[in-house]
Motif scaffolding. Structure first.
Motif, mmCIF file in Angstrom:
data_model
loop_
_atom_site.group_PDB
_atom_site.id
_atom_site.type_symbol
_atom_site.label_atom_id
_atom_site.label_comp_id
_atom_site.label_asym_id
_atom_site.label_seq_id
_atom_site.Cartn_x
_atom_site.Cartn_y
_atom_site.Cartn_z
ATOM 1 N N GLU A 114 -40.029 -45.124 -42.981
ATOM 2 C CA GLU A 114 -41.452 -45.221 -42.651
ATOM 3 C C GLU A 114 -42.160 -43.896 -42.955
ATOM 4 O OE1 GLU A 114 -44.254 -46.468 -38.838
ATOM 5 O OE2 GLU A 114 -42.169 -45.868 -38.545
ATOM 6 N N VAL A 115 -43.247 -43.952 -43.692
ATOM 7 C CA VAL A 115 -44.087 -42.783 -43.973
ATOM 8 C C VAL A 115 -45.322 -42.893 -43.093
ATOM 9 C CG1 VAL A 115 -45.463 -41.561 -45.689
ATOM 10 C CG2 VAL A 115 -43.247 -42.513 -46.322
ATOM 11 N N VAL A 116 -45.465 -41.947 -42.194
ATOM 12 C CA VAL A 116 -46.555 -41.980 -41.227
ATOM 13 C C VAL A 116 -47.855 -41.471 -41.837
ATOM 14 C CG1 VAL A 116 -47.329 -41.118 -38.981
ATOM 15 C CG2 VAL A 116 -44.929 -41.724 -39.329
ATOM 16 N N SER A 117 -47.781 -40.431 -42.639
ATOM 17 C CA SER A 117 -48.990 -39.872 -43.249
ATOM 18 C C SER A 117 -48.645 -39.244 -44.590
ATOM 19 C CB SER A 117 -49.623 -38.823 -42.327
ATOM 20 O OG SER A 117 -48.750 -37.725 -42.138
ATOM 21 N N GLY A 118 -49.644 -39.190 -45.471
ATOM 22 C CA GLY A 118 -49.467 -38.556 -46.772
ATOM 23 C C GLY A 118 -49.556 -39.509 -47.943
ATOM 24 N N LEU A 119 -49.362 -40.807 -47.701
ATOM 25 C CA LEU A 119 -49.450 -41.809 -48.760
ATOM 26 C C LEU A 119 -50.533 -42.835 -48.429
ATOM 27 C CD1 LEU A 119 -45.726 -42.588 -49.690
ATOM 28 C CD2 LEU A 119 -47.405 -41.318 -51.026
ATOM 29 N N HIS A 120 -51.052 -43.457 -49.490
ATOM 30 C CA HIS A 120 -52.106 -44.455 -49.325
ATOM 31 C C HIS A 120 -51.784 -45.682 -50.170
ATOM 32 C CE1 HIS A 120 -54.439 -41.310 -47.356
ATOM 33 N NE2 HIS A 120 -54.156 -40.521 -48.384
ATOM 34 N N ARG A 121 -52.270 -46.810 -49.712
ATOM 35 C CA ARG A 121 -52.051 -48.047 -50.449
ATOM 36 C C ARG A 121 -52.646 -47.969 -51.849
ATOM 37 N NH1 ARG A 121 -54.338 -52.334 -46.245
ATOM 38 N NH2 ARG A 121 -55.714 -50.556 -45.851
ATOM 39 N N GLY A 122 -51.934 -48.541 -52.807
ATOM 40 C CA GLY A 122 -52.399 -48.564 -54.191
ATOM 41 C C GLY A 122 -51.880 -47.419 -55.034
ATOM 42 N N GLU A 123 -51.323 -46.380 -54.411
ATOM 43 C CA GLU A 123 -50.799 -45.258 -55.184
ATOM 44 C C GLU A 123 -49.454 -45.631 -55.807
ATOM 45 O OE1 GLU A 123 -52.437 -41.147 -53.421
ATOM 46 O OE2 GLU A 123 -50.958 -42.117 -52.138
ATOM 47 N N HIS A 124 -49.109 -44.926 -56.902
ATOM 48 C CA HIS A 124 -47.845 -45.153 -57.602
ATOM 49 C C HIS A 124 -46.847 -44.094 -57.149
ATOM 50 C CE1 HIS A 124 -49.238 -48.172 -60.651
ATOM 51 N NE2 HIS A 124 -50.406 -47.691 -60.238
#
Length: 371
Positions: A342-352
């Motif tokens: 699980e990544v809590v912060s730092g990534l966003h939907r739609g990124e590769h």
């Protein structure tokens, strides 16, 4: 002459070879490294989260004396069952008994003084009525009697206080309880308020646990949970959240949550479940709950760690759809389960997210994307 011609020929050949090597270097291109990516999506399925905690009685108390002294009796041990009125501990009371005797003697003296002052006032009052004493003599006698009466009342209060202190040298149980801890020893000097024994009363148990900030917003009073204990494998108990606290300065980003077992059970009554046992509390979050709407799960191999912390690499698009630029991204992670990390912060939907070739790339590197 021949030697000179031969030397010039060798130099010409070497020069031609160097020129040929230089030309080959200019036309050769370094191939791009290949990476694989995945598009970031929020987790779609609800799941369970389990937190570790410690069981404690809902009625738990640290018993102590209200006065300081030396322990002369400590007849209880850990595990003892206490009955109402049973002696738990007592202090050496000799000093307190002397204080009671002293206060009683002071009271007796005050009462004698009051009798003399009252008799004198009565005598002066009769003389005043017969015009044989002045008004000033009467006022003085009345004041002395009233002062003696006040001293008697103060002495009576002092006797009550010393007797109360004497009663404080005995510590008795006021209900049926069990001794959970005895942190002191006999003949030890103890101060008022110092814990003498810890007792647990009643059959109700609750679990104290710490919940990460990722989930605390979705913890509500009345929320249901499943509780299990390692001492009773395969058995589960229903629980309900009764308290949701706030983070303390020492606790950092974790929050205290209390879960109480919904029913009394035979295991509690026969002592199989008691304070201090390790417990596992499981909550189930639905897929449409806010706790899951932004959850991101990634393959564990996509997350690296160095002295700066945990990180991932994402692919920044370029005009060529088959190529991209690597960008390092610092992330915070949560729990690892069968579906991924699980990544809590730092990534966003739609990124590769780059999932393969992570160990051989770096920030700013241009790479080739492979299916």
């Amino acid at each position: 002459m021949i030697h000179t011609i031969f030397r010039h020929s060798v130099l010409l050949i070497v020069s031609l070879l160097l020129t040929a090597c230089s030309d080959d270097t200019d036309v050769t291109e370094t191939p791009l490294r290949s990476v694989r990516t995945m598009i970031i999506h929020s987790a779609a399925n609800g799941d369970q989260r389990t937190f570790s905690g410690i069981a404690k009685s809902t009625q738990e108390a640290q018993l102590s004396f209200k006065v300081s002294g030396t322990l002369d009796r400590l007849p209880v041990e850990v595990g003892d069952q206490l009955k109402p009125g049973q002696l738990i501990a007592s202090l050496d009371s000799s000093q307190f008994q002397l204080e009671v005797q002293q206060s009683q003697a002071t009271l007796a003296q005050a009462r004698a003084t009051l009798r003399n002052a009252q008799a004198n006032y009565d005598r002066v009052k009769r003389l005043y009525e017969n015009n044989n004493a002045s008004r000033n003599d009467l006022d003085t006698a009345r004041s002395a009697a009233e002062s003696a009466q006040a001293q008697v009342k103060a002495s009576e209060k002092a006797v009550q206080i010393t007797r109360l202190k004497l009663s404080y040298t005995r510590l008795n149980a006021n209900k049926t309880c069990q001794v959970a801890d005895v942190p002191v020893s006999n003949n030890e000097n103890v101060s008022s308020g110092q814990s003498i024994v810890m007792v647990t009363c009643g059959d109700d148990l609750e679990i104290e646990l710490s919940v990460a900030e990722t989930y605390i917003a979705w913890m509500k009073r009345g929320m249901h949970a499943q509780v299990s204990f390692s001492v009773l494998p395969g058995q589960h108990f229903d629980g309900v959240v009764t308290e949701v606290g706030v983070a303390s300065t020492a606790g950092g980003s974790t929050f205290p949550v209390t879960v109480q077992l919904s029913e009394r059970s035979a295991q509690m009554r026969n002592g199989q479940l008691r304070s201090g046992l390790a417990a596992e509390v499981t909550f189930e979050f639905s897929a449409d709950s806010a706790a899951h709407s932004d959850r991101i799960l990634v393959p564990p191999v996509a997350v690296g760690e160095d002295s700066a912390g945990r990180y991932v690499y994402v692919l920044e698009a370029t005009p060529d759809s088959k190529q991209g630029v690597v960008r390092r991204r610092e992330v915070s992670v949560g729990q690892l389960n069968a579906d991924g990390l699980e990544v809590v912060s730092g990534l966003h939907r739609g990124e590769h997210l780059i999932t393969a070739g992570v160990t051989v790339i770096y920030d700013g590197l241009q790479v080739l994307v492979t299916p």
